[in-house]
Design an enzyme around this catalytic site. Sequence first.
Site, PDB file in Angstrom:
ATOM      1  N   SER A  27     -67.290  51.254  17.887  1.00 28.79           N
ATOM      2  CA  SER A  27     -66.321  51.889  16.991  1.00 28.79           C
ATOM      3  C   SER A  27     -65.572  50.864  16.137  1.00 28.79           C
ATOM      4  CB  SER A  27     -65.330  52.726  17.812  1.00 28.79           C
ATOM      5  OG  SER A  27     -64.321  53.256  16.979  1.00 28.79           O
ATOM      6  N   ASP A  83     -62.769  46.202  26.888  1.00 29.65           N
ATOM      7  CA  ASP A  83     -61.908  45.307  27.669  1.00 29.65           C
ATOM      8  C   ASP A  83     -62.573  44.862  28.960  1.00 29.65           C
ATOM      9  OD1 ASP A  83     -59.796  45.499  25.837  1.00 29.65           O
ATOM     10  OD2 ASP A  83     -58.958  47.260  26.835  1.00 29.65           O
ATOM     11  N   HIS A 108     -57.141  43.835  20.863  1.00 27.21           N
ATOM     12  CA  HIS A 108     -56.274  44.319  21.939  1.00 27.21           C
ATOM     13  C   HIS A 108     -56.027  43.137  22.868  1.00 27.21           C
ATOM     14  CE1 HIS A 108     -54.329  46.769  24.850  1.00 27.21           C
ATOM     15  NE2 HIS A 108     -55.370  46.971  25.652  1.00 27.21           N
ATOM     16  N   GLY A 134     -62.003  53.117  15.123  1.00 24.78           N
ATOM     17  CA  GLY A 134     -62.850  52.413  14.175  1.00 24.78           C
ATOM     18  C   GLY A 134     -63.334  53.251  13.012  1.00 24.78           C
ATOM     19  N   GLU A 231     -54.165  73.608  17.025  1.00 21.92           N
ATOM     20  CA  GLU A 231     -53.008  73.463  16.142  1.00 21.92           C
ATOM     21  C   GLU A 231     -52.234  72.163  16.367  1.00 21.92           C
ATOM     22  OE1 GLU A 231     -50.415  76.698  15.307  1.00 21.92           O
ATOM     23  OE2 GLU A 231     -51.962  78.214  15.607  1.00 21.92           O
TER      24      GLU A 231
END
Length: 336
Positions: A27, A83, A108, A134, A231
């Site tokens: 991503s 990670d 990160h 991404g 919504e």
Amino acid sequence: MAKMYYAADCDMKKLDGKVVTIIGYGSQGHAHAKNLKDSGINVVVGLRPTGKSWEAAKADGFEVLPVAEAAKKGDIVMMLIPDELQAEVYAKEIEPNLKPGSALAFAHGFNVRYSYIKPPAGVDVFLAAPKGPGHTVRSQFVEGFGVPSLIAVEVNATGEAKETALAYLAGIGGARAGILETTFKEETETDLFGEQTVLCGGVVDLMRAGFEVLTEAGYSKEAAYFECVHELKLIIDLVNKFGVSGMDFSISDTAEYGQYVSGPRVVPLDTVKENMRGVLADIQDGTFAKNWVEEHKSGRPLFTKKREEIRQHAMELTGKDLREKMNWGVNNIDLV
């Protein structure tokens, strides 16, 4: 107030003649690589030759190399694999190949914050973190915009780490939206906290609980999905653009009154905040990081079980069916 940077604060010439190595092509990886390439930067992608992304990156016109070779070639090496995989890949294939005076970059701070990665002396270490997935980093760039981003410098070995990081973020479009200065510690701990308590953990559990309460009371799954899941995007779009008070102005007075009298019944702040403090403590002292790394090493039994449970939940099955039937703009998003 934290410092904000924009395009005028970024000198893209800092990347002239440099090779940026992107480790990973998921991503974030594909978005960083494509945006930098479109900004005129020389990009190399580092991947496992047997990985499914190898051919995709080649088809997109990149020079693709095994991770060790790509790291050796890079003046800036950006870690964009998950990670839980970074420490092993770093130790085996990246650290032995980092050039003195080069830069090691992250989107990160997890592995640096918890010392799973300990960069060698003589190498800049910086954070360049778009605050968005991404596919959004890429789509916003293509449309001439950018995603707000974070910058942090952990090690300034060359004396130019910050300038290099700003140039990198400008190259992926972050300077178009704004770059906020932070630290590895702050970014890591607030990011994990936000994901776990509000953005993913909190919101998903609220949606699921609302869906279940309505359907258990006899309402249709479709109506429950619309009111408790679908919504939510409309409300968050208003908050993103106008803040909570602007959202309140846009919704009905009935809805706003319900927010004031019923919200605290569902989410009692004193109790919720105390629970959140417990989550934050686990993040701060490394308990969460340790548990996640151990979960991954043990084959992800809890992770896999929970993922399958949510995939098979009636809320998800109902939503999949409705999304296929709706002429709705978000269906055009490509989740790379």
